[in-house]
Every structure is written in structure tokens, then in C-alpha cells.
Design an enzyme around this catalytic site. Structure first.
Site, PDB file in Angstrom:
ATOM      1  N   SER A  12       0.833  -1.209   0.000  1.00  0.00           N
ATOM      2  CA  SER A  12       0.000   0.000   0.000  1.00  0.00           C
ATOM      3  C   SER A  12       0.865   1.256   0.000  1.00  0.00           C
ATOM      4  O   SER A  12       0.525   2.253   0.631  1.00  0.00           O
ATOM      5  CB  SER A  12      -0.894  -0.005   1.233  1.00  0.00           C
ATOM      6  OG  SER A  12      -0.075  -0.226   2.374  1.00  0.00           O
ATOM      7  N   GLY A  16       1.323   0.754  -4.815  1.00  0.00           N
ATOM      8  CA  GLY A  16       0.391  -0.229  -4.258  1.00  0.00           C
ATOM      9  C   GLY A  16      -0.994   0.377  -4.103  1.00  0.00           C
ATOM     10  O   GLY A  16      -2.013  -0.228  -4.457  1.00  0.00           O
ATOM     11  N   PHE A 103      11.293  -5.936   0.552  1.00  0.00           N
ATOM     12  CA  PHE A 103      10.459  -6.495   1.626  1.00  0.00           C
ATOM     13  C   PHE A 103       9.695  -7.760   1.212  1.00  0.00           C
ATOM     14  O   PHE A 103       8.984  -8.346   2.023  1.00  0.00           O
ATOM     15  CB  PHE A 103       9.444  -5.440   2.103  1.00  0.00           C
ATOM     16  CG  PHE A 103      10.079  -4.133   2.503  1.00  0.00           C
ATOM     17  CD1 PHE A 103      11.135  -4.100   3.403  1.00  0.00           C
ATOM     18  CD2 PHE A 103       9.628  -2.938   1.965  1.00  0.00           C
ATOM     19  CE1 PHE A 103      11.726  -2.897   3.773  1.00  0.00           C
ATOM     20  CE2 PHE A 103      10.225  -1.725   2.326  1.00  0.00           C
ATOM     21  CZ  PHE A 103      11.267  -1.708   3.233  1.00  0.00           C
ATOM     22  N   LYS A 128       9.021  -4.000  -9.150  1.00  0.00           N
ATOM     23  CA  LYS A 128      10.133  -3.744 -10.075  1.00  0.00           C
ATOM     24  C   LYS A 128      11.445  -3.978  -9.322  1.00  0.00           C
ATOM     25  O   LYS A 128      11.891  -3.119  -8.558  1.00  0.00           O
ATOM     26  CB  LYS A 128      10.040  -2.315 -10.625  1.00  0.00           C
ATOM     27  CG  LYS A 128       8.799  -2.137 -11.517  1.00  0.00           C
ATOM     28  CD  LYS A 128       8.687  -0.784 -12.165  1.00  0.00           C
ATOM     29  CE  LYS A 128       7.478  -0.735 -13.101  1.00  0.00           C
ATOM     30  NZ  LYS A 128       7.244   0.587 -13.699  1.00  0.00           N
ATOM     31  N   LYS A 216      15.214  -0.954 -15.767  1.00  0.00           N
ATOM     32  CA  LYS A 216      15.118   0.484 -16.125  1.00  0.00           C
ATOM     33  C   LYS A 216      15.377   1.380 -14.913  1.00  0.00           C
ATOM     34  O   LYS A 216      15.767   2.541 -15.054  1.00  0.00           O
ATOM     35  CB  LYS A 216      13.796   0.806 -16.821  1.00  0.00           C
ATOM     36  CG  LYS A 216      12.537   0.676 -15.967  1.00  0.00           C
ATOM     37  CD  LYS A 216      12.252   1.861 -15.074  1.00  0.00           C
ATOM     38  CE  LYS A 216      11.222   1.543 -14.019  1.00  0.00           C
ATOM     39  NZ  LYS A 216      11.042   2.600 -13.033  1.00  0.00           N
ATOM     40  N   ASN A 282      13.808   7.598  -8.776  1.00  0.00           N
ATOM     41  CA  ASN A 282      15.224   7.226  -8.896  1.00  0.00           C
ATOM     42  C   ASN A 282      16.001   8.326  -9.601  1.00  0.00           C
ATOM     43  O   ASN A 282      17.106   8.687  -9.193  1.00  0.00           O
ATOM     44  CB  ASN A 282      15.359   5.909  -9.669  1.00  0.00           C
ATOM     45  CG  ASN A 282      14.932   4.713  -8.828  1.00  0.00           C
ATOM     46  OD1 ASN A 282      15.607   4.363  -7.872  1.00  0.00           O
ATOM     47  ND2 ASN A 282      13.805   4.116  -9.167  1.00  0.00           N
TER      48      ASN A 282
HETATM   49  P1  NAD Z   1       6.800   2.961  -1.932  1.00  0.00           P
HETATM   50  O1  NAD Z   1       8.045   3.361  -2.629  1.00  0.00           O
HETATM   51  O2  NAD Z   1       5.735   3.982  -1.769  1.00  0.00           O
HETATM   52  O3  NAD Z   1       7.246   2.353  -0.528  1.00  0.00           O
HETATM   53  C1  NAD Z   1       6.583   2.557   0.645  1.00  0.00           C
HETATM   54  C2  NAD Z   1       5.887   1.298   1.100  1.00  0.00           C
HETATM   55  O4  NAD Z   1       6.845   0.415   1.723  1.00  0.00           O
HETATM   56  C3  NAD Z   1       4.835   1.613   2.152  1.00  0.00           C
HETATM   57  O5  NAD Z   1       3.669   0.859   1.901  1.00  0.00           O
HETATM   58  C4  NAD Z   1       5.501   1.166   3.427  1.00  0.00           C
HETATM   59  O6  NAD Z   1       4.580   0.786   4.420  1.00  0.00           O
HETATM   60  C5  NAD Z   1       6.268  -0.034   2.938  1.00  0.00           C
HETATM   61  N1  NAD Z   1       7.282  -0.469   3.879  1.00  0.00           N
HETATM   62  C6  NAD Z   1       8.200   0.288   4.541  1.00  0.00           C
HETATM   63  N2  NAD Z   1       8.945  -0.486   5.367  1.00  0.00           N
HETATM   64  C7  NAD Z   1       8.482  -1.753   5.201  1.00  0.00           C
HETATM   65  C8  NAD Z   1       8.847  -3.004   5.765  1.00  0.00           C
HETATM   66  N3  NAD Z   1       9.858  -3.109   6.642  1.00  0.00           N
HETATM   67  N4  NAD Z   1       8.173  -4.108   5.373  1.00  0.00           N
HETATM   68  C9  NAD Z   1       7.181  -4.023   4.464  1.00  0.00           C
HETATM   69  N5  NAD Z   1       6.784  -2.865   3.892  1.00  0.00           N
HETATM   70  C10 NAD Z   1       7.428  -1.747   4.264  1.00  0.00           C
HETATM   71  O7  NAD Z   1       6.178   1.671  -2.682  1.00  0.00           O
HETATM   72  P2  NAD Z   1       5.476   1.615  -4.108  1.00  0.00           P
HETATM   73  O8  NAD Z   1       5.645   2.909  -4.859  1.00  0.00           O
HETATM   74  O9  NAD Z   1       4.095   1.118  -3.906  1.00  0.00           O
HETATM   75  O10 NAD Z   1       6.367   0.551  -4.894  1.00  0.00           O
HETATM   76  C11 NAD Z   1       6.051  -0.821  -4.972  1.00  0.00           C
HETATM   77  C12 NAD Z   1       6.688  -1.387  -6.225  1.00  0.00           C
HETATM   78  O11 NAD Z   1       6.085  -0.768  -7.367  1.00  0.00           O
HETATM   79  C13 NAD Z   1       8.197  -1.114  -6.346  1.00  0.00           C
HETATM   80  O12 NAD Z   1       8.843  -2.248  -6.876  1.00  0.00           O
HETATM   81  C14 NAD Z   1       8.277   0.037  -7.343  1.00  0.00           C
HETATM   82  O13 NAD Z   1       9.467   0.026  -8.108  1.00  0.00           O
HETATM   83  C15 NAD Z   1       7.085  -0.266  -8.237  1.00  0.00           C
HETATM   84  N6  NAD Z   1       6.508   0.889  -8.941  1.00  0.00           N
HETATM   85  C16 NAD Z   1       6.411   2.108  -8.361  1.00  0.00           C
HETATM   86  C17 NAD Z   1       5.835   3.164  -9.063  1.00  0.00           C
HETATM   87  C18 NAD Z   1       5.685   4.527  -8.468  1.00  0.00           C
HETATM   88  O14 NAD Z   1       5.509   5.493  -9.229  1.00  0.00           O
HETATM   89  N7  NAD Z   1       5.686   4.672  -7.145  1.00  0.00           N
HETATM   90  C19 NAD Z   1       5.327   2.951 -10.346  1.00  0.00           C
HETATM   91  C20 NAD Z   1       5.435   1.679 -10.905  1.00  0.00           C
HETATM   92  C21 NAD Z   1       6.022   0.649 -10.178  1.00  0.00           C
HETATM   93  P1  13P Z   2      10.555   5.438  -9.764  1.00  0.00           P
HETATM   94  O1  13P Z   2      10.544   4.374  -8.711  1.00  0.00           O
HETATM   95  O2  13P Z   2      11.919   5.838 -10.209  1.00  0.00           O
HETATM   96  O3  13P Z   2       9.700   6.625  -9.395  1.00  0.00           O
HETATM   97  O4  13P Z   2       9.859   4.811 -11.063  1.00  0.00           O
HETATM   98  C1  13P Z   2       8.480   4.743 -11.121  1.00  0.00           C
HETATM   99  C2  13P Z   2       8.088   3.822 -12.206  1.00  0.00           C
HETATM  100  O5  13P Z   2       8.430   2.658 -12.177  1.00  0.00           O
HETATM  101  C3  13P Z   2       7.293   4.411 -13.298  1.00  0.00           C
HETATM  102  O6  13P Z   2       6.844   3.441 -14.208  1.00  0.00           O
END
Ligand code: NAD
Ligand code: 13P
Length: 354
Positions: A12, A16, A103, A128, A216, A282
Site C-alpha cells: 500500500s 500499491g 520487503f 520492479k 530500467k 530514482n
Molecule cells: P513505496 O516506494 O511507496 O514504498 C513505501 C511502502 O513500503 C509503504 O507501503 C511502506 O509501508 C512499505 N514499507 C516500509 N517499510 C516496510 C517493511 N519493513 N516491510 C514491508 N513494507 C514496508 O512503494 P510503491 O511505490 O508502492 O512501490 C512498490 C513497487 O512498485 C516497487 O517495486 C516500485 O518500483 C514499483 N513501482 C512504483 C511506481 C511509483 O511510481 N511509485 C510505479 C510503478 C512501479
Molecule cells: P521510480 O521508482 O523511479 O519513481 O519509477 C516509477 C516507475 O516505475 C514508473 O513506471
């Protein structure tokens, strides 16, 4: 499977929660196919809200908003925040894994030990990252699938979470090709994720989709260095081109069945590379790394309010894997990112090292 599908989201954070929003909109719209309520596992923490410290789950369920990780975005009423990951997945037959890659191991072990994951479930990983253990590499759809004894596909695309949550049009790629779909067809998966503003392309290349999203992130760190150094658009385009070639070479070397088209024609490939090198976290933190001289860990803390970076950690994981294979020279950009972040290589030596 008889009856309606029940969906759970494990994770989340920023992405998430944005994915939970999409899924919650679709379970409500397609109520003939899905149960409306979707449990979303929240790694519980206290948040300061309206002058009081309260558990994040309580605030999400009261406000229908993830005030910490996706503020100012209304969530569908069917999204129910749940602090116990085992309770979140119990009874669900479609599990969506969406949490920072560092995690995943711990959470999966907890789920496996509980014995509560339905053997009739299928999963989709939106993660990712790569999983390196000893001198081997695996991908999260496979490691989660093996741990839980279920099939897991992959979702990845040019999807900066805040833009998706604001319903700005984009595309994504889902790879889903189970031998036994346990009654969850490819059409059902598409129905669960597709929105007018979130166009889903389906394919079968689970490894390609998963790898593209992981690799990426490392290229985006290099793009951020270029920005921090004040290099221009041509330089960044060069970093992206070299990075894309390295992503494809890595995939073909270690996962020979991946399709090149996944990298060059799908949202999860070229399009995600572009958006991440222009707008991602990133990229942003890597620019600040050059400008401030702070470590990536410090910058993550200072700039992201609890969100997590994946690119620097992935570069380190790739480096150790490639080193064991004697192949660091074949992946110069990935290796340069590792050396800049962790070994003190000056960022302005990026060009001569790629
Ligand atoms: P995020 O970067 O917002 O990370 C925060 C989350 O990590 C929170 O839910 C937090 O509670 C949790 N967290 C912190 N410590 C923790 C622990 N010890 N154990 C378990 N959870 C813990 O996360 P996100 O953006 O939802 O990213 C999830 C995946 O999606 C990643 O692999 C990311 O690369 C990918 N992703 C992100 C984006 C984006 O724009 N944010 C877009 C596409 C894909
Ligand atoms: P960042 O984690 O670098 O923000 O990338 C987000 C992403 O994966 C967009 O598709």
C-alpha cells in the site's frame, strides 16, 4: 472457479495504493465478476493526521484516502486497509503483489508459513526488482510463485503512480500465461486492471515484463546523474539508448526466452524507460546525489516521505551477480551506476565508463 473472484492487494505504498484504486474501481464496475471489497495489506505505522497520531489503516478506512503514500486521491469505498497480511489474503483468489522489492521475501515467508494462501489462487506481481541469491538471479513472479505454490504473472509499464492516480492516460503491460488458470482467465485479469485512463496490453512474456521494470530503474539513476551534472537532452538520450541495449542484453543472456519486442514495443520497455528517466523518483534522487553529495539512503529519507528507491539497490544486486559471473565488463552502465553510488567513482566519469 464457481462464483465471483475475490481480490487482495499486498502492499500500500505509492504504487500499491494507486493499483488498489484501479482494482477497486473495476471490482465495483464489474460486480458480476468480482466481489466489490478488496483488502489492501498495509505495513502498519502511526501517522500524524489532523493533529493526532493514529494507525495508518484506521485513517485509510475512515477517510478512504492513503494520506501518507497517495495523498489527496479518493479511494473506492470497497478498498479495506488491513494490517495483518495473512488476514488480507485469506479467502482471496487473485493476489496482487505491490511492495518495494526489498520487503517481498519476508512477507512471502509469513504468508507461506500461515498456510492461508488458497491453492486456487493466482497472482500478479507489480514489483520492479530482481531477486539475487548466492550467484543466482530470479524474478519476483517466479520466487513468489514458488514460495506460495501458485502461478504469478507480471504487470509493469510507464506508470508513475501519482499520474496514474490522477487518471492521466497511460498504458501498461501484463504478462499472464498460466498452464492452469484456476478459473482466472486472461480476460478476467484484463478486466480487473483496464480503465479508460489505464490501457492494458496483454502478453505472455513474464520474464521480459518483470526484468524490464527492474532494470530500467538502474538506467534512471544514470539519467539522474546526467541531470545533476547539467548535461543536456542529447546526453540523457545517449544514457537511455545505452541503457536499453544493456537491459536487452542482460535479459537475453540470463533469460534467453524473453522477447526483444517486450523491451522495444511494450509500455513496460521503452515507454517505462522514458518516463522513469524523465520523471521518476530514482532519477530525482540521483540528480540530488550529484548536486548535494549526500548518499542515496539519506536522500531517500530526506526526499521521499517513506517511499523507497529501487534503482541503487538493484544496481548493487546486479553488480554482485555480474561479478560472480565475470561479466561486469559486458554491462558497463549498470556497473558504473554501482561504482558511482557505492564506490566513490566521480559521477562526471559516467560517460567514459559506459
Ligand atoms: P513505496 O516506494 O511507496 O514504498 C513505501 C511502502 O513500503 C509503504 O507501503 C511502506 O509501508 C512499505 N514499507 C516500509 N517499510 C516496510 C517493511 N519493513 N516491510 C514491508 N513494507 C514496508 O512503494 P510503491 O511505490 O508502492 O512501490 C512498490 C513497487 O512498485 C516497487 O517495486 C516500485 O518500483 C514499483 N513501482 C512504483 C511506481 C511509483 O511510481 N511509485 C510505479 C510503478 C512501479
Ligand atoms: P521510480 O521508482 O523511479 O519513481 O519509477 C516509477 C516507475 O516505475 C514508473 O513506471
Amino acid at each position: 472457479m464457481a462464483g465471483k473472484h475475490t481480490v487482495a492487494v499486498v502492499g500500500s505504498g505509492n504504487w500499491g495504493t494507486a493499483i488498489a484504486k484501479i482494482v477497486g474501481e473495476n471490482t465495483a464496475q464489474h460486480s458480476d465478476v468480482f466481489n466489490k471489497d478488496v483488502k489492501m495489506w498495509v505495513f502498519e505505522e502511526e501517522v500524524e493526521h489532523e493533529g493526532k497520531k493514529r494507525p495508518l489503516t484506521e485513517v485509510i478506512n475512515e477517510k478512504h484516502e492513503n494520506v501518507k503514500y497517495l495523498p489527496n486521491i479518493a479511494l473506492p469505498e470497497g478498498i479495506v486497509a488491513e494490517p495483518d497480511v495473512v488476514k488480507a489474503v485469506e479467502g482471496a483468489n487473485i493476489l496482487i503483489f505491490n511492495l518495494p522489492h526489498q520487503f517481498v521475501g519476508k512477507v512471502c515467508k509469513q504468508l507461506r508459513d500461515s498456510g492461508k494462501v488458497s491453492k486456487d489462487a493466482v497472482g500478479i506481481s507489480c514489483i520492479k526488482g530482481v531477486e539475487i541469491s548466492k550467484d543466482d538471479i530470479s524474478l519476483f513472479p517466479y520466487t513468489i510463485g514458488e514460495e506460495l505454490g501458485i502461478y504469478v504473472g507480471a504487470l509493469s509499464g510507464a506508470n508513475i503512480a501519482n499520474e496514474v492516480a490522477e487518471e492521466k492516460f497511460c498504458e501498461t503491460t501484463i504478462a499472464y500465461a498460466p498452464k492452469d488458470d484456476k478459473g482466472v482467465s486472461s480476460d478476467t485479469i484484463k478486466k480487473l486492471f483496464h480503465r479508460d485512463y489505464f490501457r492494458v496490453g496483454m502478453c505472455e512474456d513474464v520474464a521480459g515484463v518483470s526484468l524490464a521494470g527492474a532494470l530500467k530503474n538502474v538506467v534512471a539513476v544514470a539519467a539522474g546523474f546526467a541531470d545533476g551534472l547539467g548535461w543536456g537532452d542529447n546526453s540523457k538520450a545517449a544514457v537511455m539508448r545505452v541503457g536499453l541495449m544493456e537491459m536487452k542484453k542482460f535479459a537475453k543472456t540470463f533469460f534467453p526466452d524473453v522477447r526483444s519486442a517486450t523491451f522495444t514495443e511494450e509500455s513496460c520497455g521503452i515507454a517505462d524507460l522514458i518516463t522513469s528517466c524523465l520523471g521518476g523518483r530514482n532519477r530525482r534522487c540521483a540528480e540530488a546525489f550529484v548536486k548535494t553529495g549526500k548518499s542515496m539512503d539519506e536522500l531517500e529519507q530526506d526526499m521521499l516521505n517513506g517511499q523507497k528507491l529501487q534503482g541503487a539497490g538493484t544496481a548493487e544486486e546486479l553488480f554482485h551477480f555480474l561479478d560472480k559471473k565475470g561479466k561486469t565488463d559486458d554491462f558497463k552502465l549498470f556497473t558504473a551506476v554501482y561504482n558511482i553510488v557505492y564506490q566513490g567513482l566521480p559521477p562526471d566519469q559516467l560517460a567514459e565508463n559506459i
